[in-house]
Design a protein around this motif. Structure first.
Motif, PDB file in Angstrom:
ATOM      1  N   GLU A 109       2.404   4.365  14.110  1.00  0.00           N
ATOM      2  CA  GLU A 109       1.113   5.028  13.936  1.00  0.00           C
ATOM      3  C   GLU A 109       0.750   5.813  15.198  1.00  0.00           C
ATOM      4  N   TYR A 110       1.455   6.922  15.403  1.00  0.00           N
ATOM      5  CA  TYR A 110       1.132   7.848  16.476  1.00  0.00           C
ATOM      6  C   TYR A 110       0.913   7.141  17.824  1.00  0.00           C
ATOM      7  N   THR A 145       0.710   3.106  32.073  1.00  0.00           N
ATOM      8  CA  THR A 145       2.144   3.128  32.359  1.00  0.00           C
ATOM      9  C   THR A 145       2.943   3.638  31.164  1.00  0.00           C
ATOM     10  N   PHE A 146       2.544   3.202  29.961  1.00  0.00           N
ATOM     11  CA  PHE A 146       3.226   3.697  28.758  1.00  0.00           C
ATOM     12  C   PHE A 146       3.105   5.204  28.656  1.00  0.00           C
ATOM     13  N   LEU A 147       1.896   5.748  28.859  1.00  0.00           N
ATOM     14  CA  LEU A 147       1.710   7.194  28.740  1.00  0.00           C
ATOM     15  C   LEU A 147       2.509   7.938  29.805  1.00  0.00           C
ATOM     16  N   LEU A 148       2.520   7.438  31.024  1.00  0.00           N
ATOM     17  CA  LEU A 148       3.300   8.094  32.073  1.00  0.00           C
ATOM     18  C   LEU A 148       4.788   8.078  31.735  1.00  0.00           C
ATOM     19  N   ASN A 149       5.248   6.957  31.211  1.00  0.00           N
ATOM     20  CA  ASN A 149       6.665   6.857  30.838  1.00  0.00           C
ATOM     21  C   ASN A 149       7.009   7.704  29.621  1.00  0.00           C
ATOM     22  N   ALA A 150       5.998   8.002  28.810  1.00  0.00           N
ATOM     23  CA  ALA A 150       6.236   8.790  27.597  1.00  0.00           C
ATOM     24  C   ALA A 150       6.313  10.286  27.869  1.00  0.00           C
ATOM     25  N   ALA A 164      10.577  21.202  26.354  1.00  0.00           N
ATOM     26  CA  ALA A 164       9.732  20.006  26.223  1.00  0.00           C
ATOM     27  C   ALA A 164       9.350  19.412  27.566  1.00  0.00           C
ATOM     28  N   PHE A 165       9.969  19.851  28.649  1.00  0.00           N
ATOM     29  CA  PHE A 165       9.739  19.239  29.956  1.00  0.00           C
ATOM     30  C   PHE A 165       8.254  19.263  30.318  1.00  0.00           C
ATOM     31  N   GLY A 166       7.720  18.091  30.680  1.00  0.00           N
ATOM     32  CA  GLY A 166       6.332  17.986  31.118  1.00  0.00           C
ATOM     33  C   GLY A 166       5.338  17.690  30.020  1.00  0.00           C
ATOM     34  N   GLY A 167       5.796  17.717  28.765  1.00  0.00           N
ATOM     35  CA  GLY A 167       4.879  17.469  27.660  1.00  0.00           C
ATOM     36  C   GLY A 167       5.005  16.074  27.104  1.00  0.00           C
ATOM     37  N   TRP A 168       4.214  15.814  26.074  1.00  0.00           N
ATOM     38  CA  TRP A 168       4.249  14.535  25.360  1.00  0.00           C
ATOM     39  C   TRP A 168       4.446  14.783  23.877  1.00  0.00           C
ATOM     40  N   GLY A 169       4.938  13.773  23.194  1.00  0.00           N
ATOM     41  CA  GLY A 169       5.130  13.864  21.764  1.00  0.00           C
ATOM     42  C   GLY A 169       4.594  12.658  21.046  1.00  0.00           C
ATOM     43  N   PHE A 170       5.134  12.435  19.877  1.00  0.00           N
ATOM     44  CA  PHE A 170       4.722  11.333  19.019  1.00  0.00           C
ATOM     45  C   PHE A 170       4.908   9.982  19.696  1.00  0.00           C
ATOM     46  N   ASN A 171       6.009   9.847  20.455  1.00  0.00           N
ATOM     47  CA  ASN A 171       6.382   8.569  21.060  1.00  0.00           C
ATOM     48  C   ASN A 171       7.191   8.885  22.317  1.00  0.00           C
ATOM     49  N   ILE A 172       7.813   7.888  22.891  1.00  0.00           N
ATOM     50  CA  ILE A 172       8.708   8.107  24.015  1.00  0.00           C
ATOM     51  C   ILE A 172       9.942   8.880  23.542  1.00  0.00           C
ATOM     52  N   GLY A 180      12.136  14.377  19.999  1.00  0.00           N
ATOM     53  CA  GLY A 180      11.554  14.140  18.685  1.00  0.00           C
ATOM     54  C   GLY A 180      10.353  15.062  18.532  1.00  0.00           C
ATOM     55  N   HIS A 181       9.425  14.687  17.661  1.00  0.00           N
ATOM     56  CA  HIS A 181       8.247  15.538  17.469  1.00  0.00           C
ATOM     57  C   HIS A 181       7.422  15.559  18.752  1.00  0.00           C
ATOM     58  N   MET A 182       7.095  16.749  19.198  1.00  0.00           N
ATOM     59  CA  MET A 182       6.227  16.874  20.379  1.00  0.00           C
ATOM     60  C   MET A 182       5.445  18.171  20.289  1.00  0.00           C
ATOM     61  N   ASP A 183       4.236  18.145  20.842  1.00  0.00           N
ATOM     62  CA  ASP A 183       3.377  19.312  20.689  1.00  0.00           C
ATOM     63  C   ASP A 183       2.236  19.291  21.683  1.00  0.00           C
ATOM     64  N   LEU A 184       1.406  20.302  21.593  1.00  0.00           N
ATOM     65  CA  LEU A 184       0.274  20.484  22.495  1.00  0.00           C
ATOM     66  C   LEU A 184      -0.812  19.437  22.272  1.00  0.00           C
ATOM     67  N   ALA A 185      -1.039  19.028  21.025  1.00  0.00           N
ATOM     68  CA  ALA A 185      -2.108  18.073  20.730  1.00  0.00           C
ATOM     69  C   ALA A 185      -1.832  16.714  21.368  1.00  0.00           C
ATOM     70  N   HIS A 186      -0.595  16.218  21.253  1.00  0.00           N
ATOM     71  CA  HIS A 186      -0.265  14.955  21.900  1.00  0.00           C
ATOM     72  C   HIS A 186      -0.379  15.084  23.419  1.00  0.00           C
ATOM     73  N   THR A 187       0.061  16.202  23.943  1.00  0.00           N
ATOM     74  CA  THR A 187      -0.005  16.431  25.389  1.00  0.00           C
ATOM     75  C   THR A 187      -1.442  16.425  25.874  1.00  0.00           C
ATOM     76  N   ARG A 188      -2.303  17.101  25.142  1.00  0.00           N
ATOM     77  CA  ARG A 188      -3.719  17.138  25.537  1.00  0.00           C
ATOM     78  C   ARG A 188      -4.315  15.740  25.602  1.00  0.00           C
ATOM     79  N   ARG A 189      -4.069  14.905  24.575  1.00  0.00           N
ATOM     80  CA  ARG A 189      -4.684  13.566  24.560  1.00  0.00           C
ATOM     81  C   ARG A 189      -4.162  12.691  25.686  1.00  0.00           C
TER      82      ARG A 189
END
Length: 396
Positions: A109-110, A145-150, A164-172, A180-189
């Protein structure tokens, strides 16, 4: 007696679907907030009955709670107890890595979204009343820590040459160098959650802020502005790249190209900037520590001021077979309102946005997008929480 009962239930249900009478933004907000509190389950969660990926409550609970806590400067005794109950639900569902949204191995779940909103909700509750935050404090560091590692960086096999370097996605990262899936919305949050912890008891040392510089590099990939360091991937060929033409706006993902709701402009030979992505881009820049007067921010704001349609996220084609523009109605309201508040847009513009939101409120205080299920806004909990965010940020 069966038919009269069914008729009564039909009348009650249909009345909830009809728009509410015109009201003030504060009145609309109060009614929406009351509706959301009334939907909380006994275990403290909010969950969807129509979407399996939202059914456990791990994703909706922190998002709804954060929206509710952000809508007020104080909590009643009853709502304070409800907030603490929701917090207990969140903490009970964290895994060993500090991630929320991964307690069911069959349905994620995201995790990045859910964990980011859990941090934001905890910190908002702390701001409202520090005495309401108990064991949650023990878990905030693990969530950070999870977010930093992700974040996708060198530790995960990503190089600065990768989009994708520097961004975040659905999971690690799924595998080294595979986002995997990654985008601006996950990065913003993720950035907003980490930014919330930049002061006070969880503040990072300056040398730990490398994540924000890496994030700014990712944001340069998505923003079409004059100092861009990046290039856009062309559809169907990630190996063929092009310079990003200047217009100041943002597109959504350089990796999951089908997620770009603005679609590819064949005439301009570029991914279109569009309203919700540009709003997310502005908020992500601010959360990454970019000053409000920086060229990157002002360029994006210039795009947003040029495209002011409140009821449709401009840049998303209106003739696409799938109605993506209509599907992100409430997301557009919420993201635009957050930008308006963050950058002190004129009261008249915020009033107009609030009025656009209010016209969709139903008699029971809820909101729902019946046009399309593409973004799950036909789930009233999600649409109502987004409307609460929008109305909250439209108020003075």
């Amino acid at each position: 007696m069966v038919r009269p009962l069914l008729l009564l239930l039909s009348i009650i249900n249909s009345s909830a679907l009809h728009p509410a009478e015109a009201t003030s933004p504060q009145q609309a907000l109060t009614r929406a907030v009351d509706n959301l509190w009334s939907q909380q389950h006994d275990d403290g969660s909010w969950s969807s009955e129509q979407y399996a990926v939202l059914r456990s409550g791990q994703a909706l609970t922190p998002f709804v709670l954060h929206a509710l806590l952000g809508s007020t400067d104080s909590l009643s005794t009853e709502n304070a107890e409800k907030a603490q109950l929701a917090m207990r639900f969140i903490i009970e569902h964290l895994d060993a890595d500090g991630a929320l949204g991964r307690s069911d191995p069959d349905i994620l779940e995201y995790p990045v979204y859910s964990t980011a909103y859990a941090i934001l909700a905890i910190e908002r509750l702390r701001a409202l009343d520090p005495s309401l935050v108990g064991i949650e404090s023990e878990h905030v560091l693990s969530m950070r820590t999870f977010l930093l590692n992700a974040q996708f960086d060198g530790d995960d096999g990503f190089t600065t040459a990768m989009a994708a370097f520097g961004g975040w996605g659905f999971n690690i990262a799924q595998q080294p160098g595979e986002s995997g899936h990654m985008d601006l919305a996950h990065t913003r949050r993720a950035l907003q959650a980490l930014r919330t912890m930049q002061s006070g008891i969880y503040a990072l040392a300056d040398y730990d802020l490398i994540y924000s510089y890496h994030a700014q590099q990712f944001l340069r990939v998505l923003q079409k502005q004059s100092t861009a360091l990046a290039v856009q991937p062309l559809p169907e060929s990630a190996e063929t790249i092009m310079s990003s033409p200047f217009d100041g706006g943002f597109y959504f993902s350089p990796v999951v190209l089908a997620a770009n709701k603005g679609r590819f402009d064949e005439e301009e030979n570029q991914w279109r900037s569009y309203a919700t992505a540009t709003c997310d881009g502005i908020l992500a820049l601010l959360a990454a520590g970019v000053p409000k007067d920086d060229e990157r921010v002002t360029a994006a704001v210039g795009w947003l001021k040029k495209y002011t349609n409140l009821d449709y996220p401009q840049g998303v084609p209106t003739d696409h077979p799938e109605p993506w523009g209509e599907a992100i109605r409430f997301y557009h309201y919420a993201a635009r309102a957050e930008v308006y508040r963050a950058l002190d847009f004129p009261p008249a513009e915020r009033d107009a946005l609030a009025a656009a939101v209010i016209k969709h409120q139903r008699t029971d205080g809820s909101f729902v997008n019946t046009v399309s299920p593409l973004m799950k806004e036909d789930e009233p909990l999600l649409a109502t929480a987004l409307a609460v965010v929008a109305l909250t940020h439209c108020l003075p």
